[in-house]
Design an enzyme around this catalytic site. Structure first.
Site, PDB file in Angstrom:
ATOM      1  N   HIS A  38      68.448 -63.185 -61.913  1.00  0.00           N
ATOM      2  CA  HIS A  38      67.925 -61.842 -62.212  1.00  0.00           C
ATOM      3  C   HIS A  38      66.394 -61.917 -62.361  1.00  0.00           C
ATOM      4  O   HIS A  38      65.832 -61.537 -63.398  1.00  0.00           O
ATOM      5  CB  HIS A  38      68.572 -61.270 -63.491  1.00  0.00           C
ATOM      6  CG  HIS A  38      68.396 -59.773 -63.619  1.00  0.00           C
ATOM      7  ND1 HIS A  38      69.369 -58.940 -64.107  1.00  0.00           N
ATOM      8  CD2 HIS A  38      67.353 -58.969 -63.312  1.00  0.00           C
ATOM      9  CE1 HIS A  38      68.924 -57.693 -64.110  1.00  0.00           C
ATOM     10  NE2 HIS A  38      67.699 -57.687 -63.620  1.00  0.00           N
ATOM     11  N   ARG A  80      71.869 -54.269 -59.382  1.00  0.00           N
ATOM     12  CA  ARG A  80      72.562 -54.645 -60.608  1.00  0.00           C
ATOM     13  C   ARG A  80      73.854 -55.372 -60.242  1.00  0.00           C
ATOM     14  O   ARG A  80      74.494 -55.048 -59.236  1.00  0.00           O
ATOM     15  CB  ARG A  80      72.939 -53.404 -61.436  1.00  0.00           C
ATOM     16  CG  ARG A  80      71.813 -52.853 -62.264  1.00  0.00           C
ATOM     17  CD  ARG A  80      71.442 -53.787 -63.428  1.00  0.00           C
ATOM     18  NE  ARG A  80      70.368 -53.236 -64.233  1.00  0.00           N
ATOM     19  CZ  ARG A  80      69.070 -53.505 -64.052  1.00  0.00           C
ATOM     20  NH1 ARG A  80      68.688 -54.315 -63.084  1.00  0.00           N
ATOM     21  NH2 ARG A  80      68.161 -52.990 -64.851  1.00  0.00           N
TER      22      ARG A  80
HETATM   23  P1  NDP Z   1      64.972 -45.159 -58.233  1.00  0.00           P
HETATM   24  O1  NDP Z   1      65.584 -44.333 -59.284  1.00  0.00           O
HETATM   25  O2  NDP Z   1      63.561 -44.883 -57.826  1.00  0.00           O
HETATM   26  O3  NDP Z   1      65.848 -45.094 -56.897  1.00  0.00           O
HETATM   27  C1  NDP Z   1      67.240 -45.174 -56.898  1.00  0.00           C
HETATM   28  C2  NDP Z   1      67.734 -44.879 -55.502  1.00  0.00           C
HETATM   29  O4  NDP Z   1      69.165 -45.031 -55.490  1.00  0.00           O
HETATM   30  C3  NDP Z   1      67.435 -43.447 -55.057  1.00  0.00           C
HETATM   31  O5  NDP Z   1      67.129 -43.423 -53.691  1.00  0.00           O
HETATM   32  C4  NDP Z   1      68.766 -42.729 -55.314  1.00  0.00           C
HETATM   33  O6  NDP Z   1      68.984 -41.592 -54.501  1.00  0.00           O
HETATM   34  C5  NDP Z   1      69.736 -43.836 -54.950  1.00  0.00           C
HETATM   35  N1  NDP Z   1      71.057 -43.572 -55.554  1.00  0.00           N
HETATM   36  C6  NDP Z   1      71.373 -43.446 -56.862  1.00  0.00           C
HETATM   37  N2  NDP Z   1      72.674 -43.152 -57.004  1.00  0.00           N
HETATM   38  C7  NDP Z   1      73.185 -43.071 -55.755  1.00  0.00           C
HETATM   39  C8  NDP Z   1      74.462 -42.770 -55.243  1.00  0.00           C
HETATM   40  N3  NDP Z   1      75.512 -42.479 -56.046  1.00  0.00           N
HETATM   41  N4  NDP Z   1      74.623 -42.754 -53.898  1.00  0.00           N
HETATM   42  C9  NDP Z   1      73.584 -43.012 -53.079  1.00  0.00           C
HETATM   43  N5  NDP Z   1      72.337 -43.313 -53.505  1.00  0.00           N
HETATM   44  C10 NDP Z   1      72.153 -43.331 -54.824  1.00  0.00           C
HETATM   45  O7  NDP Z   1      65.142 -46.673 -58.708  1.00  0.00           O
HETATM   46  P2  NDP Z   1      64.182 -47.920 -58.411  1.00  0.00           P
HETATM   47  O8  NDP Z   1      63.949 -48.012 -56.948  1.00  0.00           O
HETATM   48  O9  NDP Z   1      63.023 -47.888 -59.316  1.00  0.00           O
HETATM   49  O10 NDP Z   1      65.124 -49.120 -58.915  1.00  0.00           O
HETATM   50  C11 NDP Z   1      66.407 -49.337 -58.355  1.00  0.00           C
HETATM   51  C12 NDP Z   1      67.176 -50.334 -59.188  1.00  0.00           C
HETATM   52  O11 NDP Z   1      66.684 -51.652 -58.991  1.00  0.00           O
HETATM   53  C13 NDP Z   1      67.083 -50.150 -60.704  1.00  0.00           C
HETATM   54  O12 NDP Z   1      67.927 -49.107 -61.154  1.00  0.00           O
HETATM   55  C14 NDP Z   1      67.521 -51.500 -61.214  1.00  0.00           C
HETATM   56  O13 NDP Z   1      68.915 -51.517 -61.403  1.00  0.00           O
HETATM   57  C15 NDP Z   1      67.141 -52.454 -60.071  1.00  0.00           C
HETATM   58  N6  NDP Z   1      66.085 -53.392 -60.454  1.00  0.00           N
HETATM   59  C16 NDP Z   1      66.355 -54.737 -60.429  1.00  0.00           C
HETATM   60  C17 NDP Z   1      65.386 -55.656 -60.732  1.00  0.00           C
HETATM   61  C18 NDP Z   1      65.649 -57.102 -60.621  1.00  0.00           C
HETATM   62  O14 NDP Z   1      64.813 -57.901 -61.054  1.00  0.00           O
HETATM   63  N7  NDP Z   1      66.744 -57.532 -60.030  1.00  0.00           N
HETATM   64  C19 NDP Z   1      64.049 -55.233 -61.136  1.00  0.00           C
HETATM   65  C20 NDP Z   1      63.859 -53.800 -61.116  1.00  0.00           C
HETATM   66  C21 NDP Z   1      64.856 -52.926 -60.799  1.00  0.00           C
HETATM   67  P3  NDP Z   1      68.010 -40.321 -54.558  1.00  0.00           P
HETATM   68  O15 NDP Z   1      66.736 -40.779 -53.877  1.00  0.00           O
HETATM   69  O16 NDP Z   1      68.716 -39.282 -53.797  1.00  0.00           O
HETATM   70  O17 NDP Z   1      67.796 -40.004 -56.009  1.00  0.00           O
HETATM   71  C1  OXD Z   2      64.681 -53.857 -64.227  1.00  0.00           C
HETATM   72  C2  OXD Z   2      65.107 -55.255 -64.183  1.00  0.00           C
HETATM   73  O1  OXD Z   2      65.522 -52.959 -64.266  1.00  0.00           O
HETATM   74  O2  OXD Z   2      64.254 -56.147 -64.386  1.00  0.00           O
HETATM   75  O3  OXD Z   2      63.451 -53.611 -64.208  1.00  0.00           O
HETATM   76  O4  OXD Z   2      66.265 -55.530 -63.930  1.00  0.00           O
END
Ligand code: NDP
Ligand code: OXD
Length: 313
Positions: free
Chosen positions: A276, A228
């Site tokens: 994005h 993000r």
């Molecule tokens: P998940 O919820 O599966 O994974 C999030 C990861 O981040 C987990 O490993 C979590 O830790 C870690 N995390 C969260 N908070 C913290 C913190 N404070 N400190 C350290 N680690 C942290 O999410 P996804 O993999 O499904 O997606 C990740 C992000 O990708 C989405 O939230 C979105 O913002 C972004 N995204 C962007 C897209 C784009 O087109 N650019 C498309 C899709 C998603 P833990 O494993 O311990 O819970």
């Molecule tokens: C998502 C994105 O969160 O597209 O899936 O950013």
């Protein structure tokens, strides 16, 4: 439980295809209609209008059309019902492709060759192998783990950082605040796949970028952010690129989107910008998952991929 009606509330995304596909199985009301409607039980949302959902007296669940849910939490009147996020092979595949594409582009020095081609220069610089480079993935969740697997299979050394301990075969894993600096110190190419939460906002700042390793043949550290935009400080990235803290960056997300025309990132020679677009939510793949979830919920089963409200993701 009877077949629930859906409110489709998308901002900045054309709703037509989502509407068509959801309507094949259920009644769907398209925002701005639907406020206060007691017959609506589900909301399918992207950046829903503030306080809209709290007007629905019989709302049972919220479905985000994206993997990220910060857009859902931006609503000050968010009702206390379960929120499901997207976990889908199709979206994961898109993200894996983006990460592998950008890592290889930096690793194989594509910007150098593009510059040489413009000047018609025939010169082969020294070449490293993937095993000489370590890629650190911030956010070892469903997308981060899939990206890590793909990078491992290409031979990269892979590090991962998460909130809780997330062991993964072949990956050096770190967690929590205590693990952050050691993770960065062992990372040449940083891939950010974190969710945006109060804890992660602004985390990709100048101080963090300074901690990256730069003793590899890459000629500097590299940042790739597909998580993000508000995880990063755009101005700190420009500063880091200008003073050599960063060699290059690939950015898919920005503090303000669309990226303002005045942003120096657009024309920065060391930055690769995508709008994005790393992993698009494709309704043809995601709607069947949502409809399956709704049917299961009505049979009394638990919703999958529920958001932890306290953690914010
Ligand atoms: P998940 O919820 O599966 O994974 C999030 C990861 O981040 C987990 O490993 C979590 O830790 C870690 N995390 C969260 N908070 C913290 C913190 N404070 N400190 C350290 N680690 C942290 O999410 P996804 O993999 O499904 O997606 C990740 C992000 O990708 C989405 O939230 C979105 O913002 C972004 N995204 C962007 C897209 C784009 O087109 N650019 C498309 C899709 C998603 P833990 O494993 O311990 O819970
Ligand atoms: C998502 C994105 O969160 O597209 O899936 O950013």
């Amino acid at each position: 439980m009877e077949k629930g009606k859906i409110l489709l509330a998308l901002t900045g995304i054309h709703p037509q295809r989502w509407h068509e596909l959801l309507s094949a199985e259920r009644e769907v009301v398209l925002e701005p209609n639907g406020a206060n409607d007691p017959s609506i039980t589900y909301a399918v949302v992207w950046k829903q209008k503030p306080n809209l959902l709290k007007s629905l007296p019989n709302l049972r669940a919220i479905f985000s059309i994206g993997a990220g849910v910060d857009h859902v939490f931006a609503d000050p009147g968010l009702p206390d019902v379960p929120i499901a996020k997207i976990v889908a092979d199709n979206l994961t595949q898109h993200m894996v492709e983006y990460v592998v594409w950008r890592v290889l582009d930096h690793h194989r020095q594509a910007s150098l060759y593009r510059g040489q081609q413009q000047k018609k220069i025939w010169h082969e610089p020294p070449q490293r192998v993937a095993g000489d480079i370590s890629v650190g993935i911030m956010g070892l969740g469903s997308l981060g783990r899939a990206a890590a697997s793909a990078l491992l299979s290409l031979g990269f050394a892979v590090n991962g950082w998460s909130r809780s301990e997330r062991p993964m075969q072949g990956v050096s894993t770190y967690c929590g605040e205590a693990g952050l600096i050691p993770f960065l110190n062992a990372t040449d190419i940083l891939v950010v796949l974190l969710p945006l939460t109060p804890q992660t906002r602004g985390i990709v700042n100048y101080g963090l970028l300074k901690e990256l390793r730069r003793r590899n043949g890459l000629g500097g550290a590299v940042l790739i952010n597909a998580g993000r935009g508000r995880l990063q400080k755009d101005a700190d990235i420009v500063r880091a690129l200008d003073d050599g803290t960063l060699k290059e960056a690939s950015l898919d997300v920005f503090e303000v989107e669309p990226l303002p025309k005045t942003s120096p990132l657009w024309s920065h020679p060391k930055v690769f910008v995508t709008p994005h677009a790393a992993a698009t939510s494709d309704p043809a793949h995601l709607v069947p998952i949502m409809l399956r979830q709704m049917a299961a919920f009505e049979r009394g089963e638990k919703l999958e991929n529920l958001v932890d409200r306290e953690a914010g993701y």
